[in-house]
Design a protein around this motif. Sequence first.
Motif, mmCIF file in Angstrom:
data_model
loop_
_atom_site.group_PDB
_atom_site.id
_atom_site.type_symbol
_atom_site.label_atom_id
_atom_site.label_comp_id
_atom_site.label_asym_id
_atom_site.label_seq_id
_atom_site.Cartn_x
_atom_site.Cartn_y
_atom_site.Cartn_z
ATOM 1 N N PRO A 241 48.405 -0.018 43.400
ATOM 2 C CA PRO A 241 48.347 -1.014 42.052
ATOM 3 C C PRO A 241 47.586 -0.270 40.976
ATOM 4 O O PRO A 241 46.627 0.258 41.342
ATOM 5 C CB PRO A 241 47.679 -2.153 42.772
ATOM 6 C CG PRO A 241 47.953 -2.059 44.063
ATOM 7 C CD PRO A 241 47.917 -0.549 44.488
ATOM 8 N N PRO A 242 47.814 -0.389 39.768
ATOM 9 C CA PRO A 242 47.186 0.241 38.834
ATOM 10 C C PRO A 242 45.657 -0.094 38.679
ATOM 11 O O PRO A 242 44.797 0.661 38.522
ATOM 12 C CB PRO A 242 47.928 -0.435 37.545
ATOM 13 C CG PRO A 242 49.243 -0.574 37.809
ATOM 14 C CD PRO A 242 49.216 -1.138 39.211
ATOM 15 N N SER A 243 45.258 -1.323 39.277
ATOM 16 C CA SER A 243 44.048 -1.856 39.402
ATOM 17 C C SER A 243 43.331 -0.906 40.452
ATOM 18 O O SER A 243 42.103 -0.409 40.141
ATOM 19 C CB SER A 243 43.840 -3.365 39.676
ATOM 20 O OG SER A 243 44.382 -3.404 40.933
ATOM 21 N N ALA A 244 44.013 -0.404 41.273
ATOM 22 C CA ALA A 244 43.115 0.281 42.271
ATOM 23 C C ALA A 244 42.830 1.859 41.887
ATOM 24 O O ALA A 244 41.778 2.267 42.353
ATOM 25 C CB ALA A 244 43.936 0.517 43.731
ATOM 26 N N ILE A 245 43.555 2.135 40.941
ATOM 27 C CA ILE A 245 43.268 3.555 40.473
ATOM 28 C C ILE A 245 41.808 3.689 39.701
ATOM 29 O O ILE A 245 41.158 4.742 39.731
ATOM 30 C CB ILE A 245 44.315 3.948 39.468
ATOM 31 C CG1 ILE A 245 45.587 4.268 39.973
ATOM 32 C CG2 ILE A 245 43.928 5.405 38.628
ATOM 33 C CD1 ILE A 245 47.008 4.582 39.325
ATOM 34 N N PRO A 256 42.399 13.965 41.590
ATOM 35 C CA PRO A 256 43.881 13.215 41.312
ATOM 36 C C PRO A 256 44.228 13.356 39.959
ATOM 37 O O PRO A 256 43.480 13.188 38.969
ATOM 38 C CB PRO A 256 43.204 11.755 41.843
ATOM 39 C CG PRO A 256 41.989 11.620 41.385
ATOM 40 C CD PRO A 256 41.325 13.086 41.772
ATOM 41 N N VAL A 257 45.456 13.601 39.875
ATOM 42 C CA VAL A 257 46.108 13.378 38.411
ATOM 43 C C VAL A 257 46.626 12.062 38.275
ATOM 44 O O VAL A 257 47.410 11.417 39.175
ATOM 45 C CB VAL A 257 47.581 14.310 38.631
ATOM 46 C CG1 VAL A 257 48.250 14.025 37.279
ATOM 47 C CG2 VAL A 257 47.210 15.914 38.500
ATOM 48 N N THR A 258 46.233 11.362 37.520
ATOM 49 C CA THR A 258 46.457 10.066 37.445
ATOM 50 C C THR A 258 47.755 9.711 36.443
ATOM 51 O O THR A 258 47.804 9.968 35.598
ATOM 52 C CB THR A 258 45.215 9.100 36.781
ATOM 53 O OG1 THR A 258 43.971 9.287 37.560
ATOM 54 C CG2 THR A 258 45.546 7.719 36.517
ATOM 55 N N ALA A 259 48.558 8.875 37.126
ATOM 56 C CA ALA A 259 49.785 8.612 36.350
ATOM 57 C C ALA A 259 49.860 6.886 36.462
ATOM 58 O O ALA A 259 49.312 6.236 37.384
ATOM 59 C CB ALA A 259 50.870 9.070 37.082
ATOM 60 N N VAL A 260 50.734 6.534 35.580
ATOM 61 C CA VAL A 260 50.941 4.957 35.624
ATOM 62 C C VAL A 260 52.300 4.833 35.184
ATOM 63 O O VAL A 260 52.807 5.434 34.139
ATOM 64 C CB VAL A 260 50.087 4.091 34.727
ATOM 65 C CG1 VAL A 260 50.641 2.591 34.531
ATOM 66 C CG2 VAL A 260 48.655 4.075 35.305
ATOM 67 N N ARG A 274 43.150 3.890 29.166
ATOM 68 C CA ARG A 274 43.173 3.608 30.611
ATOM 69 C C ARG A 274 42.842 4.845 31.548
ATOM 70 O O ARG A 274 43.021 4.926 32.836
ATOM 71 C CB ARG A 274 44.408 2.933 31.168
ATOM 72 C CG ARG A 274 44.609 1.544 30.678
ATOM 73 C CD ARG A 274 45.880 0.910 30.985
ATOM 74 N NE ARG A 274 46.336 0.691 32.377
ATOM 75 C CZ ARG A 274 47.322 0.067 32.968
ATOM 76 N NH1 ARG A 274 48.213 -0.458 32.236
ATOM 77 N NH2 ARG A 274 47.460 -0.068 34.064
ATOM 78 N N GLY A 275 42.672 5.900 30.825
ATOM 79 C CA GLY A 275 42.393 7.264 31.392
ATOM 80 C C GLY A 275 43.547 7.662 32.235
ATOM 81 O O GLY A 275 43.613 8.589 32.998
#
Length: 337
Positions: A241-245, A256-260, A274-275
């Motif tokens: 979930p986006p909140s967990a990132i 980690p490469v962060t994607a949404v 949101r980074g």
Amino acid sequence: MRIPKPESWVEVRPEGLYVRPGRFHVDPTRPVPKAVITHGHADHARAGHKAVLATPGTLAIMAARYGVEEGQARQALSYGEPVNIGEVELRLHPAGHVLGSAQVSLTYRGSRIVVSGDYKRRRDPTCPPFEPVPCDVFVTEATFALPVFRHPPDSEEIGKLLHSLALFPERAHVVGVYALGKAQRVIRLLREAGYDAPIFIHGALQGLCALYEAQGVALGPLLPALAREKEEFRGRLVLAPPSAIADRWSRRLPEPVTAVASGWMRVRQRAKQRGVELPLVISDHADWDELCQTLADVGAPEIWVTHGREEALVHHARAQGIRARALALVGFEEEGQ
């Protein structure tokens, strides 16, 4: 027989849309005696109703999320199957949003109103495609009803993710996805693109992924992203979930490469705030062009806009000679919230 005016038999109440001759609500935002539910997202499918009518898929999702409530009457209705509630003939038609999602067609004394719920027009390998239903009034969402929102092909966004994975094999790629619909769709799109390795998933996604599998949507090998060594995640995909990132959970991942995955990733400032390093414009809602095309496809002389960017779509409809107004319903969330 005189055809009644739409507003004489479907009205906005504090609980949401109310169908007077059938004595039921569509997607009410608080508990009611009788509810027709378009799909399983929490802002449309609430707990506490005494009687619920929905597709079998939506009822399964509600049972998974809320349990089977004591004393509640549940009625499953397949796509296209007619049922009479009071003086209203009701049918459900595919909305293409998530598993079990439906539009609600209401016919009363020669007048037909179709309530879209949330919908999209592009292909989704996890649910049947949207079906345009001719009507006198089309009640539509407008989540992305601004010309700036034109979603790219899903294959391009999945290609970006797989390219980044190949480019940075030493890093984990964590993708923020909504637990219902988006997670399973992204997994299926990855599988169709040829990615057959196990995908790690956050615990919050496990139950609904299992439900999709039970409903016949194959997702391939999935592994819980729990109690593993950091090195196991290098070069792997992790869905959460986006909140967990943003919390401590993601710290277990190596660089980690962060994607949404969201339609809102079209707005660069949102991604930056949101980074998000790798924004993926993958939405479960129709974009501007698809909303406008839908108005043409259903051919309704009148539209009502329930929630989202109402003003722009109302303006566009009126420019096409369609009567239009905003209903200003409250209690519905933006995508991915």
